[in-house]
Design a protein around this motif. Sequence first.
Motif, PDB file in Angstrom:
ATOM      1  N   PRO A 435     -17.361 -66.693  -1.921  1.00  9.52           N
ATOM      2  CA  PRO A 435     -16.174 -66.760  -2.788  1.00  9.52           C
ATOM      3  C   PRO A 435     -16.506 -67.370  -4.146  1.00  9.52           C
ATOM      4  O   PRO A 435     -17.303 -68.312  -4.236  1.00  9.52           O
ATOM      5  N   ALA A 436     -15.897 -66.837  -5.196  1.00  4.52           N
ATOM      6  CA  ALA A 436     -16.138 -67.310  -6.560  1.00  4.52           C
ATOM      7  C   ALA A 436     -14.860 -67.902  -7.132  1.00  4.52           C
ATOM      8  O   ALA A 436     -13.762 -67.380  -6.906  1.00  4.52           O
ATOM      9  N   ILE A 437     -15.020 -68.992  -7.887  1.00  2.00           N
ATOM     10  CA  ILE A 437     -13.904 -69.659  -8.560  1.00  2.00           C
ATOM     11  C   ILE A 437     -14.076 -69.478 -10.063  1.00  2.00           C
ATOM     12  O   ILE A 437     -15.109 -69.848 -10.623  1.00  2.00           O
ATOM     13  N   TRP A 438     -13.072 -68.915 -10.705  1.00  2.00           N
ATOM     14  CA  TRP A 438     -13.068 -68.664 -12.152  1.00  2.00           C
ATOM     15  C   TRP A 438     -12.432 -69.892 -12.803  1.00  2.00           C
ATOM     16  O   TRP A 438     -11.242 -70.146 -12.638  1.00  2.00           O
ATOM     17  N   ALA A 439     -13.217 -70.676 -13.538  1.00  2.00           N
ATOM     18  CA  ALA A 439     -12.745 -71.981 -13.992  1.00  2.00           C
ATOM     19  C   ALA A 439     -12.919 -72.159 -15.499  1.00  2.00           C
ATOM     20  O   ALA A 439     -13.687 -71.435 -16.136  1.00  2.00           O
ATOM     21  N   THR A 440     -12.215 -73.124 -16.027  1.00  2.00           N
ATOM     22  CA  THR A 440     -12.287 -73.633 -17.397  1.00  2.00           C
ATOM     23  C   THR A 440     -11.400 -72.850 -18.362  1.00  2.00           C
ATOM     24  O   THR A 440     -11.601 -71.660 -18.603  1.00  2.00           O
ATOM     25  N   GLN A 441     -10.415 -73.542 -18.911  1.00  4.19           N
ATOM     26  CA  GLN A 441      -9.560 -73.064 -20.000  1.00  4.19           C
ATOM     27  C   GLN A 441      -8.745 -71.826 -19.641  1.00  4.19           C
ATOM     28  O   GLN A 441      -8.368 -71.059 -20.519  1.00  4.19           O
ATOM     29  N   VAL A 442      -8.459 -71.619 -18.358  1.00  4.45           N
ATOM     30  CA  VAL A 442      -7.575 -70.522 -17.980  1.00  4.45           C
ATOM     31  C   VAL A 442      -6.150 -70.884 -18.399  1.00  4.45           C
ATOM     32  O   VAL A 442      -5.637 -71.943 -18.040  1.00  4.45           O
ATOM     33  N   SER A 453      -1.497 -67.510 -25.277  1.00 13.07           N
ATOM     34  CA  SER A 453      -2.008 -66.581 -26.286  1.00 13.07           C
ATOM     35  C   SER A 453      -2.270 -65.236 -25.622  1.00 13.07           C
ATOM     36  O   SER A 453      -2.407 -65.131 -24.405  1.00 13.07           O
ATOM     37  N   ARG A 454      -2.339 -64.192 -26.443  1.00 11.97           N
ATOM     38  CA  ARG A 454      -2.608 -62.866 -25.893  1.00 11.97           C
ATOM     39  C   ARG A 454      -3.991 -62.820 -25.241  1.00 11.97           C
ATOM     40  O   ARG A 454      -4.179 -62.224 -24.182  1.00 11.97           O
ATOM     41  N   GLY A 455      -4.969 -63.457 -25.892  1.00 15.66           N
ATOM     42  CA  GLY A 455      -6.325 -63.426 -25.351  1.00 15.66           C
ATOM     43  C   GLY A 455      -6.426 -64.095 -23.994  1.00 15.66           C
ATOM     44  O   GLY A 455      -7.102 -63.587 -23.087  1.00 15.66           O
ATOM     45  N   GLU A 456      -5.742 -65.226 -23.824  1.00 10.45           N
ATOM     46  CA  GLU A 456      -5.873 -65.922 -22.544  1.00 10.45           C
ATOM     47  C   GLU A 456      -5.103 -65.203 -21.439  1.00 10.45           C
ATOM     48  O   GLU A 456      -5.445 -65.346 -20.263  1.00 10.45           O
ATOM     49  N   MET A 457      -4.085 -64.413 -21.785  1.00  6.39           N
ATOM     50  CA  MET A 457      -3.423 -63.604 -20.765  1.00  6.39           C
ATOM     51  C   MET A 457      -4.381 -62.539 -20.225  1.00  6.39           C
ATOM     52  O   MET A 457      -4.431 -62.274 -19.023  1.00  6.39           O
ATOM     53  N   THR A 458      -5.144 -61.932 -21.119  1.00  6.87           N
ATOM     54  CA  THR A 458      -6.139 -60.947 -20.679  1.00  6.87           C
ATOM     55  C   THR A 458      -7.213 -61.613 -19.835  1.00  6.87           C
ATOM     56  O   THR A 458      -7.637 -61.076 -18.803  1.00  6.87           O
ATOM     57  N   ASP A 459      -7.666 -62.787 -20.251  1.00 11.27           N
ATOM     58  CA  ASP A 459      -8.659 -63.536 -19.486  1.00 11.27           C
ATOM     59  C   ASP A 459      -8.137 -63.853 -18.090  1.00 11.27           C
ATOM     60  O   ASP A 459      -8.847 -63.689 -17.095  1.00 11.27           O
ATOM     61  N   ALA A 460      -6.892 -64.282 -17.995  1.00  3.33           N
ATOM     62  CA  ALA A 460      -6.317 -64.612 -16.693  1.00  3.33           C
ATOM     63  C   ALA A 460      -6.211 -63.372 -15.811  1.00  3.33           C
ATOM     64  O   ALA A 460      -6.427 -63.447 -14.594  1.00  3.33           O
ATOM     65  N   ALA A 461      -5.885 -62.222 -16.410  1.00  3.05           N
ATOM     66  CA  ALA A 461      -5.820 -60.988 -15.630  1.00  3.05           C
ATOM     67  C   ALA A 461      -7.193 -60.609 -15.099  1.00  3.05           C
ATOM     68  O   ALA A 461      -7.338 -60.192 -13.933  1.00  3.05           O
ATOM     69  N   MET A 462      -8.226 -60.775 -15.912  1.00  2.00           N
ATOM     70  CA  MET A 462      -9.586 -60.465 -15.465  1.00  2.00           C
ATOM     71  C   MET A 462     -10.032 -61.405 -14.355  1.00  2.00           C
ATOM     72  O   MET A 462     -10.873 -61.056 -13.520  1.00  2.00           O
ATOM     73  N   ALA A 463      -9.455 -62.601 -14.326  1.00  2.00           N
ATOM     74  CA  ALA A 463      -9.829 -63.572 -13.295  1.00  2.00           C
ATOM     75  C   ALA A 463      -9.435 -63.118 -11.910  1.00  2.00           C
ATOM     76  O   ALA A 463      -9.905 -63.688 -10.906  1.00  2.00           O
ATOM     77  N   ALA A 464      -8.596 -62.100 -11.793  1.00  2.00           N
ATOM     78  CA  ALA A 464      -8.182 -61.601 -10.488  1.00  2.00           C
ATOM     79  C   ALA A 464      -9.359 -61.074  -9.675  1.00  2.00           C
ATOM     80  O   ALA A 464      -9.256 -60.923  -8.455  1.00  2.00           O
ATOM     81  N   VAL A 469      -8.781 -68.975  -8.935  1.00  2.00           N
ATOM     82  CA  VAL A 469      -8.698 -69.278 -10.359  1.00  2.00           C
ATOM     83  C   VAL A 469      -8.258 -70.726 -10.498  1.00  2.00           C
ATOM     84  O   VAL A 469      -7.325 -71.167  -9.815  1.00  2.00           O
ATOM     85  N   MET A 470      -8.917 -71.467 -11.389  1.00  2.00           N
ATOM     86  CA  MET A 470      -8.599 -72.877 -11.556  1.00  2.00           C
ATOM     87  C   MET A 470      -7.825 -73.116 -12.846  1.00  2.00           C
ATOM     88  O   MET A 470      -8.227 -72.675 -13.918  1.00  2.00           O
ATOM     89  N   LEU A 471      -6.704 -73.822 -12.719  1.00  2.00           N
ATOM     90  CA  LEU A 471      -5.936 -74.283 -13.867  1.00  2.00           C
ATOM     91  C   LEU A 471      -6.188 -75.767 -14.069  1.00  2.00           C
ATOM     92  O   LEU A 471      -6.278 -76.527 -13.091  1.00  2.00           O
ATOM     93  N   ASN A 472      -6.259 -76.176 -15.327  1.00  2.00           N
ATOM     94  CA  ASN A 472      -6.415 -77.597 -15.606  1.00  2.00           C
ATOM     95  C   ASN A 472      -5.039 -78.252 -15.658  1.00  2.00           C
ATOM     96  O   ASN A 472      -4.001 -77.582 -15.661  1.00  2.00           O
TER      97      ASN A 472
END
Length: 508
Positions: A435-442, A453-464, A469-472
């Motif tokens: 299992p992989a954890i997608w972390a940092t600045q999500v 921001s628009r960019g971070e929404m795309t990043d969060a979608a790719m994290a699927a 996925v880790m939220l700070n």
Amino acid sequence: MTISDDALPLPSAAEAFEAIPFGEEPLTADVLMQAVLLLRTAVTGDAKRIAAHIGATPDDAAIANLAHYLALRHHDLRPLQRELMWRGLSSLGRLESRVLPTLDAVAATLGAVTGHPSPFPAPDKTAFFAGEARLTAATDAMFGPAPAMRRTRIMVTLPSEAAGDPALVLDLARRGMDIARINCAHDGNIAWRGMATNVRTAATVVGRDIKVLMDIAGPKIRTEAVTAPKKAKLQPGDRLRLVAGGEPRACEAVPFSAAVSLPEMVTRLTPGDRVRYDDGKLEGVVESVADGEAVVRVTTVKAGGTKLRPEKGLNLPDTALGLSPLTAKDEDDLTTVIECADMIGYSFVSRPDDIDLLEAALARHGTRERPLGLVAKIERPEAVTNLPALMARALRARPFAVMIARGDLAAEIGFERLAEMQEELLWLCEAAAVPAIWATQVLEDLVKDGVPSRGEMTDAAMAARAECVMLNKGPAVGTAIELLDHLLGRMDSHAFKKTAQLRALRSW
């Protein structure tokens, strides 16, 4: 035509595959089948050497598939992929979890076309998807059952207030938190116990198994006391003095100065070494080192400059520090980790021996009834290079996952390489059923300010594509959990890893 694993030694099979005349003219089906069988032979031979090198056990199907994947990716498959695609066959582009089953399925189909049956039987449906089943089982063992509407779990870093505020933790759980992360670089064991207790209570209330990850600090290099001109920000050309011991020392020529949490880092710097500050918001080059001090000339900063503050991370991508990833503080903290956590986060792990170091420390603290999962945080280039061996070593002992710590990793390898590296790490994890954890600045802007921001929404979608996925922590983290919960659920209907899911579209 028959080719077995042992019919050709590896150099002959690999060389013969590379000699296949891929080009503008399409290959005949017979030559294409020969190419697939030669590739399979080369892969199985090379995988044996890779498995021995990384210390894989013979009966570990997941690591065996990883070895096959690494062997396969030593070849440039793009010409073969195009020859397969236009015939309606698998392009081999989604075989991370099933290397040999995919090659065998393609060979069997080509065998039916050519009239020359493949020597390798086509896998049945269960065997073909066995790698996916292994990853699902490993994810459930590590993170608990998946929520009803999404595959990817949501991890949330708890703030200090969570120790004394059960309602805060319950709110996070109700909004969709699956894993609570406790950062052992902050607070102390009394606070950690309070956080863990509140998580267990919240899990009971919401009726879900919410896991606790305790992230031991490791030898994190940070600024401590700082001195700087009032309201000044570091700009390109400025000089910053790092001090190994005592108070920071500024002067007219070097007006910025900081003490550091790890004094030996200063003495091991050499002129020309790069220094990155606060997840790469500033980069500089060491100009001089003398008497426990290093002067760094700033070369790059974010727009508007960067303030020098205490408790900010420092990365040294060119400097061999030779540090143990397990500090005396970490050893002391293990007692509480073993008592309270479901998983331990291991910072700065770089080599298989680092896994042994932690295992020995855990053994000194005795055994416990339920297995403690291990999350290796991939933060340094050495960890990337050694990841297959790290996986092989860690999977022998306990449930295991990988955290792609994108902040430190970007500061170490460079921002321009992060995007491709996070993809490669996801592929390797899938190949090994880790299992992989997608972390940092999500969703960082949303967590801090309430507006994404628009960019971070795309990043969060790719994290699927990751298993977690880790939220700070931040003022609007509850809102971020709810948004991520819905986003990940929707993305699950569109894609699984690299495979598009073609649900019916209703927008047109």
